[in-house]
Design a protein around this motif. Structure first.
Motif, short mmCIF file in Angstrom:
data_model
loop_
_atom_site.label_atom_id
_atom_site.label_comp_id
_atom_site.label_asym_id
_atom_site.label_seq_id
_atom_site.Cartn_x
_atom_site.Cartn_y
_atom_site.Cartn_z
N PRO A 166 -8.84 0.32 9.55
CA PRO A 166 -9.00 -0.25 8.11
C PRO A 166 -8.44 1.02 7.29
N LYS A 167 -8.70 2.46 7.83
CA LYS A 167 -8.27 3.29 6.81
C LYS A 167 -6.54 3.40 6.87
N ALA A 168 -6.02 3.11 8.04
CA ALA A 168 -4.52 2.94 8.16
C ALA A 168 -3.85 1.89 7.53
N GLY A 169 -4.55 0.85 7.43
CA GLY A 169 -4.16 -0.21 6.67
C GLY A 169 -4.14 -0.14 5.37
N ALA A 170 -5.50 0.56 4.61
CA ALA A 170 -5.51 0.78 3.25
C ALA A 170 -4.49 1.89 2.72
N ALA A 171 -4.08 2.80 3.72
CA ALA A 171 -2.88 3.74 3.37
C ALA A 171 -1.78 2.92 3.30
N LEU A 172 -1.36 2.20 4.39
CA LEU A 172 -0.11 1.69 4.33
C LEU A 172 -0.08 0.62 3.07
N GLU A 173 -0.98 -0.09 2.75
CA GLU A 173 -1.13 -1.01 1.55
C GLU A 173 -0.74 -0.37 0.33
N ALA A 174 -1.48 0.81 0.10
CA ALA A 174 -1.00 1.82 -0.98
C ALA A 174 0.44 2.04 -0.94
N ALA A 175 0.96 2.39 0.06
CA ALA A 175 2.35 2.76 0.15
C ALA A 175 3.17 1.74 -0.28
N VAL A 176 2.84 0.59 0.15
CA VAL A 176 3.80 -0.85 -0.22
C VAL A 176 3.73 -0.63 -1.40
N ALA A 177 2.33 -0.63 -2.23
CA ALA A 177 2.41 -0.69 -3.88
C ALA A 177 3.15 0.42 -4.39
N ARG A 178 3.53 1.17 -3.77
CA ARG A 178 4.39 2.42 -4.41
C ARG A 178 5.90 2.01 -4.31
N GLY A 179 5.98 0.99 -3.51
CA GLY A 179 7.52 0.88 -3.11
C GLY A 179 8.06 1.43 -1.93
N VAL A 180 7.21 1.75 -1.27
CA VAL A 180 7.62 2.40 0.08
C VAL A 180 8.01 1.33 1.07
#
Length: 857
Positions: free
Chosen positions: A634-648
């Motif tokens: 879950p933590k890894a998913g949340a971090a990746l979701e935030a990165a996607v939101a930043r355009g990564v």
């Protein structure tokens, strides 16, 4: 037999054929220079000849170093002993002119039960001297050596037979030596070229009526079989019964016509000595035979002499069918097979005794069959038993016809028993027939020797099953440290074969393959039984403590509840007894004690929940994986979701992580279904699905629908809620609609989180069109359950494709072998055989469990 012991001590004429038994110790005797080495290498294989000169060279680097002779002959005797032990013709090339040197060789022959044969090269002294003069290594040999050898040889020549040589061939000139021909003779007991089929008939003891009835049942017409089968008689044709002459006429006629073989029994041996005028006691039925022969003399004066010649010509035992079969009277250990000596004959006639006598004054026979590990099947008689069965590839066919029992034959190679009842009790036995396995002792304790080492277990449904020594050792470790009292360990269930790998999208296992396999095996109707979410359990339920004591020899417990590896389910014996009491109550209320006429039952079932027995595994393996994935993903998913939101550009990685989290959650849900809280017996469930055996009867062949009907009654009459029904569905494997219904039932059950189902032939103990056992059950596990077995992400297409390369043949073979052993244990238990015999098959199941096989299958 006279022809095997006659001694020939005559000079060989030019061109004479010298018979040499194919397994014997050939001792060359002659002075130095007589040509023994040349003779040996002309007539025998190089590897068959053991030379004293060669052995002298081995220990001293000089074949002529006489100071090394002591060590050289030690080496020679060692090599000779090893060759004879291996059953190989051996030729000793040495002077052997001294009595002591020959005595040691004769002793070696006797130790290994082979015939010593002497070939004497009695050549003139001048010939020996001339030959030595042409050899550089012998040119300086003093002349008195040859003279001494010649004197010693001449003194010995007439006494070679008394020294123990069975044949003596003497060659007295170079011409005789050069023209002599060695002819290898087959031993009289070596009939390996005869492959049958055979009908081996047990002890007859003058019961001519029963013999004729048995021969007719076997298909013989006036002593001949229309299909060319050969009868083989294990001896004890005479004494005690009403018509020994009639039996002799029938057997002698069949042997003379080439329709039968016969080995002697101890009663023929005694009768033969009487007919030769020897002093013998007229006991154990001989008096009756003598009286019958005296009446026969008036009708046929030549008959008595014909009987004497017949008995005199009988061979102690026969090795048949390419060495796969040995027939004798009283049994024969492997080291004696095909050997020829007085010791072998004595054992074949009388067996071996412990030196003790029983309460009837009869000798206690050594249980040689318990120790037998040979590859050849040994068929014998001599010691009457009420019921015969295979023990370590041996079987006793004396079932006491003269004592009112039965006359038994064994069809070979079919291994089928055929018997007929006695017309009456013709002779009262000194010791009553008791239920005792041949070669065994009723009521003796279980012994380490019963299960240790390499073993061959005879089964009725799959012939011989081998257990390797290392597997037996592994099983012994488990049994000695963890198992229930072995007296209560009457059965271990077999491992179960999985269904063939499915190509159905998203599935590794699917019911269609199980139905197709049984259809290919010729099984038209199968029953699908739900797989319970627990651990395999075997319950032995005795009606009371007296029943447990009488059949299983235990004082206190009223049964057992153990895992498929023989371990008790509960450390607390009181908990086990409470479960047994609940089962006992339900059995009584359902009326099964009376219906099955028994005071004990053996049940196969599933004990739930799985966490009851596998809590440690759940905590250390499954829960650990679930906890780790729950903490990290879950933590890894949340971090990746935030990165996607930043355009990564990590959208694909984010998707994969979400899929991993979903799979991990499915994995956790899957194993949690097998866990629930229990308090004592509250929450514990037992789902019986087969009644295996009861007193006097194996129930393994009872159809599964009838079995499940019994068990439904058992569940219905359980007031405690312990017992649980096994749901089932019958499927016709040849009907597409029925097969579809079976698949849908499995999909519905596994879709709700169920483990899956086991598909079994409706008619238990099923066989295919070639008479071979088919799988007793094929497990088809659910898609989500297999997530526990293969890991959270096993359903990914690339993982499924890799897992579809699994190899099932070893697992299937293991399942069938363990099934056959389990059936054998149940048959022996129901037949009332000693517990060590039951335990032999049970232990073999556990031993096979240590064979290397993918544990996920």
């Amino acid at each position: 037999m006279t022809s095997t012991t006659e001694t020939t001590a005559t000079a060989a004429a030019p061109g004479r054929r010298l018979p040499v038994t194919d397994l014997s110790l050939v001792v060359l005797v002659g002075a130095t220079g007589s040509g023994k080495s040349t003779f040996a290498h002309k007539h025998f294989k190089r590897t068959e000849v053991v030379s004293s000169d060669f052995c002298r060279g081995l220990v001293a680097d000089d074949e002529n170093d006489q100071s090394a002779s002591g060590d050289a002959f030690d080496v020679l005797h060692y090599i000779v002993g090893k060759r004879l032990a291996a059953g190989r013709l051996t030729v000793v090339d040495a002077t052997n002119v001294q009595t002591e040197s020959r005595r040691q060789l004769v002793r070696l022959g006797r130790e290994h039960d082979v015939l010593p044969i002497a070939i004497v090269l009695d050549l003139p002294e001048d010939v020996c001297a001339a030959r030595n003069a042409t050899r550089p290594d012998r040119a300086g040999m003093p002349g008195h050596v040859i003279a001494r050898h010649r004197r010693e040889l001449r003194r010995s020549l007439r006494g070679l037979e008394r020294e123990g040589f069975r044949k003596v061939h003497v060659l007295r000139s170079p011409e005789e030596v050069d023209s002599a021909e060695i002819v290898l003779e087959r031993r009289y007991n070596d009939l390996r070229h005869l492959t049958g089929p055979f009908d081996i008939i047990g002890d007859i003891h003058g019961c001519s009526l029963e013999l004729e009835t048995l021969l007719r049942k076997l298909g013989y017409d006036n002593g001949a079989h229309p299909e060319g089968r050969t009868a083989v008689f294990v001896g004890d044709l005479v004494d005690r019964g009403p018509d020994s002459p009639g039996v002799l006429r029938r057997v002698m006629g069949m042997v003379a016509a080439g329709n039968a073989l016969c080995v002697p029994g101890n009663h023929e041996n005694k009768l033969g000595r009487y007919l030769k005028g020897r002093a013998v006691q007229h006991t154990h039925g001989l008096a009756e035979t003598i009286e019958q022969l005296e009446k026969e003399d008036a009708r046929d004066p030549a008959f008595r002499e014909q009987v004497r010649e017949f008995i005199d010509g009988l061979v102690s035992h026969y090795v048949l069918d390419e060495g796969k079969l040995v027939v004798c009277h009283a049994g024969l250990p492997e080291k004696y097979h095909g050997r020829t000596s007085g010791r072998v004959r004595s054992h074949a006639l009388y067996g071996d005794t412990t030196g003790e006598t029983d309460e009837f004054g009869l000798p206690v026979r050594y249980p040689w069959a318990e120790d037998y590990r040979g590859r050849a099947a040994v068929v014998y008689g001599h010691t009457p038993v009420p019921n015969t069965s295979w023990i370590n590839n041996t079987i006793c066919l004396d079932t006491g016809a003269v004592f009112g029992g039965r006359m038994t034959a064994l069809r070979w190679p079919e291994r089928e028993l055929v018997d007929v009842p006695a017309e009456k009790v013709w002779y009262e036995p000194a010791r009553p027939l008791v239920t005792e396995a041949p070669g065994g002792r009723e009521g003796r304790p279980l012994d380490l020797a019963d299960v240790s080492g390499r073993r061959i277990v005879e089964t009725r449904h799959m012939a011989r099953i081998g257990v390797r020594e290392e597997n037996a050792a592994a099983a012994l470790e488990v049994m000695s440290r963890f198992a229930v009292d072995p007296r209560l360990l009457a059965y271990l269930p077999p491992t179960m074969a999985p269904t063939a790998t499915s190509r159905e999208e998203g599935y590794l296992e699917y019911p269609a393959e199980a139905f197709a396999q049984y259809r290919a095996d010729g099984i038209s109707r199968v029953v699908c039984e739900e797989k319970h979410m627990g651990s395999r359990a075997v319950a032995l339920v005795c009606r009371d403590a007296d029943a447990a004591r009488e059949r299983f020899g235990v004082d206190g417990p009223t049964g057992a509840l153990h895992t498929r590896t023989g371990r008790p389910f509960f450390d607390d014996e009181a908990v086990t007894e409470e479960i047994l009491q609940r089962l006992r109550t339900a059995v009584g209320a359902a009326g099964l004690w009376d219906q099955l006429d028994t005071d004990w039952l053996l049940l196969d079932g599933e004990l739930m929940p799985w966490s009851l027995k596998a809590s440690g595994l759940l905590r250390s393996q499954y829960a650990a994986v679930g906890a780790a994935s729950g903490a990290v993903l879950p933590k890894a998913g949340a971090a990746l979701e935030a990165a996607v939101a930043r355009g990564v550009a990590v959208a694909d990685l984010h998707t994969r992580q979400l899929e991993r989290a979903t799979d991990a959650a499915a994995f956790t849900d899957a194993y949690r279904r097998y866990c629930w809280t229990t308090d004592g017996l509250d929450g514990v469930r037992l789902a019986p699905f087969q009644v295996l055996a009861c007193r006097g009867r194996s129930l393994a062949a009872v159809a599964h629908d009838e079995q499940l009907a019994w068990l439904d009654r058992l569940v219905e009459h359980d007031p405690t809620g312990l017992l649980q029904v096994t749901r089932r569905l019958v499927v016709d494997t040849g009907d597409e609609e029925s097969v579809r219904a079976g698949v849908d039932w499995w999909l519905e059950m596994t879709g709700r989180g169920g483990e899956g189902m086991v598909v079994k032939p409706l008619q238990a103990l099923a066989k295919d069109g070639r008479g071979r056992l088919v799988q007793p059950g094929i497990k088809v596990r659910g898609r989500e359950y297999l997530r526990i077995i293969y890991g959270p992400e096993y359903t990914r297409p690339q993982n499924l494709e890799r897992l579809r390369q699994r190899f099932l043949n070893h697992k299937r073979s293991l399942a069938l072998r363990e099934y056959a052993l389990g059936l054998e244990a149940l048959d022996r238990l129901a037949d009332g055989e000693p517990l060590w015999r039951v335990h032999e098959a049970v232990f073999a199941v556990l031993a096979l469990e240590s064979e290397p096989v993918d544990p996920r299958l």
